[in-house]
Design a protein around this motif. Sequence first.
Motif, PDB file in Angstrom:
ATOM      1  N   THR A 271      -6.761  -3.308   3.867  1.00  0.00           N
ATOM      2  CA  THR A 271      -8.081  -3.568   3.314  1.00  0.00           C
ATOM      3  C   THR A 271      -8.440  -2.565   2.225  1.00  0.00           C
ATOM      4  OG1 THR A 271      -9.306  -2.125   4.830  1.00  0.00           O
ATOM      5  CG2 THR A 271      -8.790  -4.363   5.596  1.00  0.00           C
ATOM      6  N   GLU A 272      -9.534  -2.831   1.588  1.00  0.00           N
ATOM      7  CA  GLU A 272     -10.145  -1.825   0.736  1.00  0.00           C
ATOM      8  C   GLU A 272     -10.592  -0.647   1.617  1.00  0.00           C
ATOM      9  OE1 GLU A 272     -13.821  -3.289  -0.936  1.00  0.00           O
ATOM     10  OE2 GLU A 272     -14.258  -4.436   0.880  1.00  0.00           O
TER      11      GLU A 272
ATOM     12  N   ARG B 284      -8.432   3.094   4.933  1.00  0.00           N
ATOM     13  CA  ARG B 284      -8.187   1.654   4.906  1.00  0.00           C
ATOM     14  C   ARG B 284      -7.723   1.209   6.286  1.00  0.00           C
ATOM     15  NH1 ARG B 284      -7.252  -0.004  -0.580  1.00  0.00           N
ATOM     16  NH2 ARG B 284      -7.095   1.791  -2.006  1.00  0.00           N
TER      17      ARG B 284
ATOM     18  N   TYR C 145       0.833  -1.199   0.000  1.00  0.00           N
ATOM     19  CA  TYR C 145       0.000   0.000   0.000  1.00  0.00           C
ATOM     20  C   TYR C 145       0.867   1.249   0.000  1.00  0.00           C
ATOM     21  CZ  TYR C 145      -2.736   3.844   1.874  1.00  0.00           C
ATOM     22  OH  TYR C 145      -3.310   5.070   2.067  1.00  0.00           O
TER      23      TYR C 145
ATOM     24  N   ASP D 271      -6.750  -5.414  -0.279  1.00  0.00           N
ATOM     25  CA  ASP D 271      -6.169  -4.887  -1.517  1.00  0.00           C
ATOM     26  C   ASP D 271      -4.658  -5.058  -1.596  1.00  0.00           C
ATOM     27  OD1 ASP D 271      -8.590  -4.131  -2.549  1.00  0.00           O
ATOM     28  OD2 ASP D 271      -8.371  -1.983  -2.112  1.00  0.00           O
ATOM     29  N   TYR D 272      -3.979  -5.079  -0.430  1.00  0.00           N
ATOM     30  CA  TYR D 272      -2.522  -5.184  -0.417  1.00  0.00           C
ATOM     31  C   TYR D 272      -2.082  -6.137   0.684  1.00  0.00           C
ATOM     32  CZ  TYR D 272      -2.873  -0.857  -3.117  1.00  0.00           C
ATOM     33  OH  TYR D 272      -3.195   0.087  -4.057  1.00  0.00           O
TER      34      TYR D 272
ATOM     35  N   LYS E 200     -12.600  -6.841   1.735  1.00  0.00           N
ATOM     36  CA  LYS E 200     -11.616  -7.207   0.724  1.00  0.00           C
ATOM     37  C   LYS E 200     -10.235  -6.692   1.119  1.00  0.00           C
ATOM     38  CE  LYS E 200     -10.443  -6.412  -4.139  1.00  0.00           C
ATOM     39  NZ  LYS E 200     -10.781  -5.616  -5.351  1.00  0.00           N
TER      40      LYS E 200
ATOM     41  N   GLU F 140      -2.117 -13.258   3.597  1.00  0.00           N
ATOM     42  CA  GLU F 140      -3.515 -13.000   3.969  1.00  0.00           C
ATOM     43  C   GLU F 140      -4.068 -14.116   4.852  1.00  0.00           C
ATOM     44  OE1 GLU F 140      -7.804 -12.070   1.783  1.00  0.00           O
ATOM     45  OE2 GLU F 140      -5.922 -11.823   0.685  1.00  0.00           O
TER      46      GLU F 140
END
Length: 424
Positions: free
Chosen positions: A258-259, A293, A7, A331-332, A329, A311
């Motif tokens: 996260t998203e 996030r 991120y 994302d990174y 979700k 994850e």
Amino acid sequence: MQHVSSYYAASANTHPAWPQLDEDIQCDVCVVGGGYTGLSSALFLVESGFDVVLLEASQIGFGASGRNGGQIVNSYSRDIDVIESRYSQDTARMLGSMMFEGADIIRSRIKQYNIDCDFRQGGMFAALNTRQMAALKAQKAGWERYGHQHLELLDAKQIRQQVDTESYVGGLLDHKGGHLHPLNLALGEANAIRQLGGRIFEQSAVLEIRHGDPATVVTAKGKVKAHFVVMAGNAYLGNLEPKLTAKAMPCGSQVITTEPLSEEQASRLIPNNYCVEDSNYLLDYFRLTADRRLIYGGGVVYGARDPDDIERLVMPKLLKTFPQLKGIKVDYRWSGHFLLTLSRLPQFGRLEPNVYYMQGYSGHGVTCTHLAGKLLSEILTGQAERFDAFANLPHLPFFGGRRFQVPFSAMGAAYYSLRDKLGV
């Protein structure tokens, strides 16, 4: 090498590139490593009038400095109570007097050089059981003995008002802690070094250091002759100096992001936007980013290796703390290495009369690295007392040498993790 797909790399400030060293040059001080230790050292030195060259094997902030949780945590990985019990009164007094200085340096740098790194004030230590809460009360008393008066104990109701979880029985709020975008802090410090005349080279891994006065620092395409050399590679030093790698162990920590949450979700989750770390031996840590996030990290992988599924390792921890985020979700996801010492205290010292090193912050590197740079500049201007307070600490090898340091450390961590789970 380029930054890992994190991120932080995706949201880094735009910055001009630094060249690769491709010639032979001279300087007063050559700094090896472009993380916080090297950047802090170089910035203090150029401010003091030294001609400084900084060599980075990859990109500025490539290692832990650009991958960490972004939390400004005061003190050291071993707190003042342990220092007081294990070392002399003079050592405790000296180290205690510097426990909060690194955070002050960071805030000063952000203000002085107008560094855009999403700085937010305030950080919390969270207790999962009554034993940990008692330890936080003792920590508050210990820090207050050394002049830190910006602490607030929270009971179960109060911490629930600060973090929307039922996991904690209380906590300690440090109003002089905080959090930020760690890679943007590193890039801002690098830019300040350049503005003051320091020279920075990326993709310039050091292959050899030829000792002498001047010393010669050798890269693939160039050389630097310097009156002083600063070794600041930490967990990413590799095999450049075996004397340093033998007494510390790279360890991995995993982070997910996260998203973006909605404004309502974020304001419920951490209403005052503090960062949080729990009080377990293998602790979890989390905070919100500027674009709402949730960054969540935790666990340790001993030895310089990355887990296969970050994850899968971290998400159960996040959902245990925040079950209301089920289905969120990610994302990174990334991992990074910090350098662990047996004492959990940093290792400062000299390899040669003109070759210095600082390493081994054991997970508390954001603040202590900035202190390290100041102490390095002090010793090169003739003030050795504070640097030597760290240099005189024993640098103990891990049991069993390098071959067995990973399994022995993992066994010890398993013991303390069991104690955390049992609350004893």
